[in-house]
Design an enzyme around this catalytic site. Structure first.
Site, PDB file in Angstrom:
ATOM      1  N   THR A  15       0.712  -1.072   0.078  1.00 53.85           N
ATOM      2  CA  THR A  15      -0.049   0.116   0.081  1.00 53.85           C
ATOM      3  C   THR A  15       0.795   1.219  -0.025  1.00 53.85           C
ATOM      4  OG1 THR A  15      -0.245   0.126   2.296  1.00 53.85           O
ATOM      5  CG2 THR A  15      -1.875  -1.196   0.978  1.00 53.85           C
ATOM      6  N   ASP A  16       0.283   2.348  -0.439  1.00 52.91           N
ATOM      7  CA  ASP A  16       0.835   3.684  -0.289  1.00 52.91           C
ATOM      8  C   ASP A  16       0.656   4.214   0.852  1.00 52.91           C
ATOM      9  OD1 ASP A  16      -1.641   4.677  -0.508  1.00 52.91           O
ATOM     10  OD2 ASP A  16      -1.462   5.229  -2.632  1.00 52.91           O
ATOM     11  N   GLN A  17       1.007   5.543   0.980  1.00 49.01           N
ATOM     12  CA  GLN A  17       0.670   6.385   2.353  1.00 49.01           C
ATOM     13  C   GLN A  17      -0.445   6.627   2.662  1.00 49.01           C
ATOM     14  OE1 GLN A  17       2.536  10.438   2.148  1.00 49.01           O
ATOM     15  NE2 GLN A  17       2.681  10.502   4.387  1.00 49.01           N
TER      16      GLN A  17
END
Length: 145
Positions: A15-17
């Protein structure tokens, strides 16, 4: 219709931020789905590589419909969208645990000799694989909704 399924539990590292699966991971998931489909058809891409044959990606198309997030369960559904004896196009739907469509995509591939990258026809070098793809393709008629 032959549709292979591969279940993924979304890991934090994917996942990203924002906690949403980073777009690049869907292509990795498509590879997992493609490998599962090949296995479900009774073959092994790793064995093909041992015979000096590779199947590079020629094209990728991905369409994002809704996000998948950390902790979700995703299912990669993979099928043979088209096959002409030379090039194969795999289709993908990635759905969330509710069965809602998150991503659609296609990848196209040809088989090549590892040492020269010269294309080969599956029918000549892997006739059983060719036959399985032909049979799977025939079963890939669009369903009426």
């Amino acid at each position: 219709m032959i549709i292979s399924e591969k279940t993924i539990e979304v890991r934090y590292a994917e996942t990203d931020q924002m906690g949403i699966v980073h777009h690049s991971n869907y292509i990795v998931w498509m590879e997992l789905g493609r490998t599962q489909l090949i296995k479900d058809l009774g073959f092994s891409y790793a064995e093909m590589e041992k015979d000096g044959i590779l199947a590079p990606v020629l094209d990728v198309k991905v369409s994002y419909k809704k996000p998948v997030t950390y902790g979700d369960i995703a299912v990669i559904k993979t099928w043979i969208d088209s096959y002409d004896g030379f090039k194969v196009i795999y289709g993908y739907d990635i759905v969330d645990e509710k069965g809602e469509l998150a991503v659609t995509g296609f990848t196209s591939h040809v088989c090549v000799k590892k040492e020269s990258f010269r294309p080969i026809r599956l029918k000549k070098m892997f006739p059983d694989w060719h036959e399985a793809y032909e049979n799977a393709k025939k079963k890939q008629q669009p369903e009426d909704d």
